[in-house]
Design a protein around this motif. Structure first.
Motif, mmCIF file in Angstrom:
data_model
loop_
_atom_site.group_PDB
_atom_site.id
_atom_site.type_symbol
_atom_site.label_atom_id
_atom_site.label_comp_id
_atom_site.label_asym_id
_atom_site.label_seq_id
_atom_site.Cartn_x
_atom_site.Cartn_y
_atom_site.Cartn_z
ATOM 1 N N ALA A 1 0.841 -1.197 0.000
ATOM 2 C CA ALA A 1 0.000 0.000 0.000
ATOM 3 C C ALA A 1 0.877 1.248 0.000
ATOM 4 C CB ALA A 1 -0.915 -0.003 1.220
ATOM 5 N N ARG A 2 0.780 2.033 -1.059
ATOM 6 C CA ARG A 2 1.542 3.283 -1.122
ATOM 7 C C ARG A 2 0.969 4.305 -0.141
ATOM 8 N NH1 ARG A 2 3.088 5.601 -6.923
ATOM 9 N NH2 ARG A 2 4.690 6.620 -5.646
ATOM 10 N N ASN A 3 1.804 5.291 0.142
ATOM 11 C CA ASN A 3 1.432 6.408 1.029
ATOM 12 C C ASN A 3 1.141 5.945 2.452
ATOM 13 O OD1 ASN A 3 1.612 7.622 -1.465
ATOM 14 N ND2 ASN A 3 -0.073 9.036 -1.090
ATOM 15 N N THR A 4 1.883 4.934 2.889
ATOM 16 C CA THR A 4 1.892 4.562 4.307
ATOM 17 C C THR A 4 2.989 5.378 4.974
ATOM 18 O OG1 THR A 4 1.055 2.339 3.871
ATOM 19 C CG2 THR A 4 2.258 2.682 5.928
ATOM 20 N N LEU A 5 2.601 6.173 5.955
ATOM 21 C CA LEU A 5 3.510 7.150 6.568
ATOM 22 C C LEU A 5 4.037 6.623 7.892
ATOM 23 C CD1 LEU A 5 4.718 10.008 6.354
ATOM 24 C CD2 LEU A 5 2.701 10.845 7.599
ATOM 25 N N SER A 6 5.366 6.614 8.028
ATOM 26 C CA SER A 6 5.977 5.990 9.209
ATOM 27 C C SER A 6 6.657 7.018 10.109
ATOM 28 C CB SER A 6 6.994 4.928 8.778
ATOM 29 O OG SER A 6 8.231 5.533 8.406
ATOM 30 N N HIS A 7 6.789 6.602 11.370
ATOM 31 C CA HIS A 7 7.444 7.424 12.403
ATOM 32 C C HIS A 7 8.222 6.479 13.300
ATOM 33 C CE1 HIS A 7 7.960 10.134 15.820
ATOM 34 N NE2 HIS A 7 7.462 11.133 15.099
ATOM 35 N N ARG A 8 9.484 6.808 13.569
ATOM 36 C CA ARG A 8 10.273 5.971 14.468
ATOM 37 C C ARG A 8 9.638 5.918 15.852
ATOM 38 N NH1 ARG A 8 13.534 8.509 11.062
ATOM 39 N NH2 ARG A 8 15.187 7.322 10.000
ATOM 40 N N ILE A 9 9.832 4.800 16.526
ATOM 41 C CA ILE A 9 9.303 4.610 17.872
ATOM 42 C C ILE A 9 10.376 5.009 18.876
ATOM 43 C CG2 ILE A 9 8.438 2.899 19.527
ATOM 44 C CD1 ILE A 9 7.395 1.313 17.088
ATOM 45 N N LEU A 10 10.007 5.839 19.822
ATOM 46 C CA LEU A 10 10.923 6.251 20.880
ATOM 47 C C LEU A 10 10.962 5.164 21.945
ATOM 48 C CD1 LEU A 10 12.707 8.504 22.100
ATOM 49 C CD2 LEU A 10 10.628 9.386 23.202
ATOM 50 N N PRO B 1 15.800 -2.274 9.513
ATOM 51 C CA PRO B 1 15.081 -1.246 10.282
ATOM 52 C C PRO B 1 14.215 -1.870 11.372
ATOM 53 C CG PRO B 1 14.903 -0.820 7.934
ATOM 54 C CD PRO B 1 15.507 -2.181 8.075
ATOM 55 N N GLY B 2 14.117 -1.162 12.489
ATOM 56 C CA GLY B 2 13.275 -1.630 13.575
ATOM 57 C C GLY B 2 11.815 -1.303 13.317
ATOM 58 N N TYR B 3 10.982 -1.640 14.281
ATOM 59 C CA TYR B 3 9.555 -1.338 14.174
ATOM 60 C C TYR B 3 9.320 0.163 14.080
ATOM 61 C CZ TYR B 3 7.671 -5.999 14.808
ATOM 62 O OH TYR B 3 7.315 -7.307 14.612
ATOM 63 N N ARG B 4 8.274 0.510 13.338
ATOM 64 C CA ARG B 4 7.822 1.894 13.250
ATOM 65 C C ARG B 4 6.312 1.945 13.421
ATOM 66 N NH1 ARG B 4 11.103 5.455 8.771
ATOM 67 N NH2 ARG B 4 13.218 4.817 9.366
ATOM 68 N N TYR B 5 5.841 3.091 13.935
ATOM 69 C CA TYR B 5 4.433 3.414 13.815
ATOM 70 C C TYR B 5 4.162 3.744 12.355
ATOM 71 C CZ TYR B 5 4.597 4.234 18.922
ATOM 72 O OH TYR B 5 4.753 4.116 20.283
ATOM 73 N N ALA B 6 2.968 3.384 11.862
ATOM 74 C CA ALA B 6 2.650 3.686 10.472
ATOM 75 C C ALA B 6 1.170 4.010 10.328
ATOM 76 C CB ALA B 6 3.020 2.508 9.578
ATOM 77 N N ILE B 7 0.882 5.084 9.617
ATOM 78 C CA ILE B 7 -0.492 5.525 9.324
ATOM 79 C C ILE B 7 -0.787 5.155 7.880
ATOM 80 C CG2 ILE B 7 -2.077 7.474 9.327
ATOM 81 C CD1 ILE B 7 -0.022 8.960 11.117
ATOM 82 N N PHE B 8 -1.913 4.479 7.634
ATOM 83 C CA PHE B 8 -2.162 3.957 6.288
ATOM 84 C C PHE B 8 -3.615 4.154 5.881
ATOM 85 C CE2 PHE B 8 -3.115 0.525 9.233
ATOM 86 C CZ PHE B 8 -4.291 -0.013 8.724
ATOM 87 N N ASN B 9 -3.836 4.082 4.574
ATOM 88 C CA ASN B 9 -5.183 4.103 4.002
ATOM 89 C C ASN B 9 -5.106 3.469 2.621
ATOM 90 O OD1 ASN B 9 -7.900 4.646 3.533
ATOM 91 N ND2 ASN B 9 -7.504 6.727 2.791
ATOM 92 N N PHE B 10 -5.675 2.274 2.449
ATOM 93 C CA PHE B 10 -5.678 1.629 1.138
ATOM 94 C C PHE B 10 -7.081 1.147 0.789
ATOM 95 C CE2 PHE B 10 -4.166 -1.655 4.158
ATOM 96 C CZ PHE B 10 -5.052 -2.696 3.928
ATOM 97 N N ALA B 11 -7.272 0.862 -0.485
ATOM 98 C CA ALA B 11 -8.590 0.526 -1.010
ATOM 99 C C ALA B 11 -8.610 -0.917 -1.486
ATOM 100 C CB ALA B 11 -8.949 1.451 -2.169
ATOM 101 N N ALA B 12 -9.566 -1.683 -0.992
ATOM 102 C CA ALA B 12 -9.720 -3.058 -1.474
ATOM 103 C C ALA B 12 -10.500 -3.106 -2.782
ATOM 104 C CB ALA B 12 -10.419 -3.909 -0.423
ATOM 105 N N LYS B 13 -11.289 -2.041 -3.053
ATOM 106 C CA LYS B 13 -12.157 -2.083 -4.236
ATOM 107 C C LYS B 13 -11.793 -1.036 -5.278
ATOM 108 C CE LYS B 13 -16.106 -4.131 -1.795
ATOM 109 N NZ LYS B 13 -17.544 -4.005 -1.433
ATOM 110 N N ALA B 14 -11.781 0.230 -4.916
ATOM 111 C CA ALA B 14 -11.508 1.291 -5.882
ATOM 112 C C ALA B 14 -10.992 2.527 -5.167
ATOM 113 C CB ALA B 14 -12.779 1.645 -6.661
#
Length: 498
Positions: free
Chosen positions: A347-356, A475-488
């Protein structure tokens, strides 16, 4: 809120419990700069700055987009996991007031990016056909530029006057079998001597010394199987030697600290009469704390990002290159679906942030009112074993789902897209998602997933994710914010805070 500076204080290792591997650290006047690896995350080659070597803040990236091939855009289902930017090098050249970054990509060629400022704009200036694997740049007193590089067979290249092509390269050291592998080179000059600072992964550090950039070099062991300042962590290794304006020297290594990644640790060094460095040890190990190198100016890595302005802060990185037409920042982050898929790893446009580390939580507030049928959006713990909490939209029904069991093969292809562990229906348009992560070093660490409809009372959903602490994904674990489409495509969410 102003944070007071602290003189004569001590600091604790790691200086920043975040995944910032392969550091290349150097000083310009009274500011220290830290260039790191981030592989398939975009933008590439994060840059941090500090006035004291202990407190670091993100200021930019040397590689604005991973322009190394279509797989970095996830084109036609291809991916570039564990490729991209690693063990690169960065320096400031005073003669032309220009900043340089060099990195070999996929063992094929070395990309050169330059900028008028460490914060950019950075642009690609050249592509050198020679791969400077694990590069270390030295700008000599006469302004000649050299790069030390290689694995076991170590070489030094002399660059052209503009730094954009190669004049010559020469093998300067063949590592004996008694030592094994050497890589991760950094190159320095001190008191007329040239040094190549190099690592035996992942438990040793060596240094080579010569009176000429091309040798003949003699070798000295800096550390081997040294005790770690992080409980259960690996041996401090690789990294950088840095001199303060007052002439004191320090070594910033990193420690394998999975599941969190590779984190920086700092120790003072002294130089012996033989011209080789010695680490200041505490009880025959790397110290858990030392006297601070300089007056400390604390920097916070906690707090709330409300996505103000029109661009993301430099602490954020996308999983592969984003589709820039499918997101916007304007007092909130709007993520339109960019990929039709059921696979978070594609899924493109998944935004990540390192975990403190060693423990922290991340919380996002997401407006889901513009999601479309078949969309899936939420908040993930992202690595080669992953899980997420989020919204699944099916027809007119909306549910909060906790999905786990997302896994990759040893070649980083998707082996499972996971399965739902638990769900609850919702009619809310705004949902808070929270992940609590324990990234202490070890095999039994976990993350828990929560949601709230009022931002005050949070309910745990599903089961805890046991974090994979194998090093192989790097790379270690990251938080990631995502939004993908199963249909369209067509749906979107808006994240108003992290």
């Amino acid at each position: 809120m102003a944070v007071p500076s602290v003189m004569g204080a001590t600091f604790s290792n790691p200086v920043l419990w975040e995944d910032l591997a392969d550091n290349d650290i150097f000083r310009v006047d009274d500011t220290f700069y830290y260039s790191a690896s981030n592989m398939h995350y975009s933008p590439g080659a994060p840059i941090l700055s500090s006035t004291d070597m202990v407190n670091w803040k993100y200021i930019g990236h040397s590689v604005p987009t991973l322009a190394f091939g279509s797989k970095y855009d996830m084109t036609n289902g291809a991916t570039a996991y564990i490729k991209g930017v690693y063990a690169s090098t960065m320096r400031y050249r005073a003669s032309n007031k220009k900043w340089y970054w060099y990195g070999c990509i996929e063992y094929s060629a070395t990309y050169v990016y330059t900028a008028p400022s460490p914060t950019g704009p950075w642009t690609q200036a050249a592509k050198i056909s020679q791969c400077y694997y694990d590069a270390g740049l030295l700008i000599d007193d006469d302004d000649t530029m050299y790069i030390a590089y290689g694995n076991t067979q170590l070489s030094v290249a002399q660059l052209s006057a503009d730094g954009l092509s190669q004049v010559k390269t020469q093998v300067v050291y063949n590592t004996p079998s008694s030592i094994g592998t050497l890589e991760g080179s950094r190159m320095y000059k001190r008191n007329g001597n040239y040094y190549i600072f190099t690592t035996r992964p992942a438990n040793g550090q060596y240094i080579l010394k010569a009176s000429s950039p091309f040798g003949t070099y003699t070798i000295n062991e800096v550390l081997l199987n040294l005790g770690s300042p992080i409980t259960n962590g690996g041996t401090p290794h690789q990294g950088s030697l840095v001199e303060t304006a007052a002439g004191s020297w320090y070594y910033m290594a990193f420690v394998d600290s999975y599941p969190g990644g590779r984190v920086p640790v700092l120790a003072p060094i002294t130089w012996g009469s033989d011209g080789f460095p010695d680490i200041q040890l505490v009880n025959n190990a790397w110290g858990t704390s030392y006297t601070a190198p300089l007056t400390l100016s604390p920097v916070s890595h906690t707090g709330t990002d409300s996505f103000s302005g029109s661009s993301l802060g430099p602490q954020w990185e996308w999983n592969h290159n984003p589709d820039t037409s499918k997101y916007s920042v304007n007092n909130g982050l709007t993520l339109s679906t960019a990929t039709v898929t059921s696979d978070l790893y594609h899924a493109r446009n998944t935004l990540s942030h390192r975990i403190l580390g060693p423990t922290s939580s991340g919380t996002i507030l997401m407006d889901i009112s513009s999601m479309a049928d078949g969309d899936c959006a939420g908040f993930a713990m992202l690595r080669d074993t992953s899980a997420w909490i989020g919204i699944v939209k099916t027809g007119s029904s909306t549910k909060i789902s906790m999905t786990s069991g997302l896994t990759m093969t040893s070649t980083w292809a998707t082996s499972s897209t996971g399965s739902e562990v638990a769900s609850v229906s919702t009619t809310a348009n705004k949902i808070w998602f929270r992940i609590y992560a324990d990234i202490h070093v070890g095999s039994d660490k976990t993350a828990q997933f929560y949601y709230s409809t009022d931002g005050k009372t949070f309910s745990q959903l599903g089961s805890a994710l046991t974090l994979n602490n194998a090093w192989n994904f790097f790379p270690g674990y990251r938080y990631a914010i995502f939004n993908f489409a199963a249909k369209a495509l067509g749906g979107s969410v808006k994240v108003s805070s992290f």
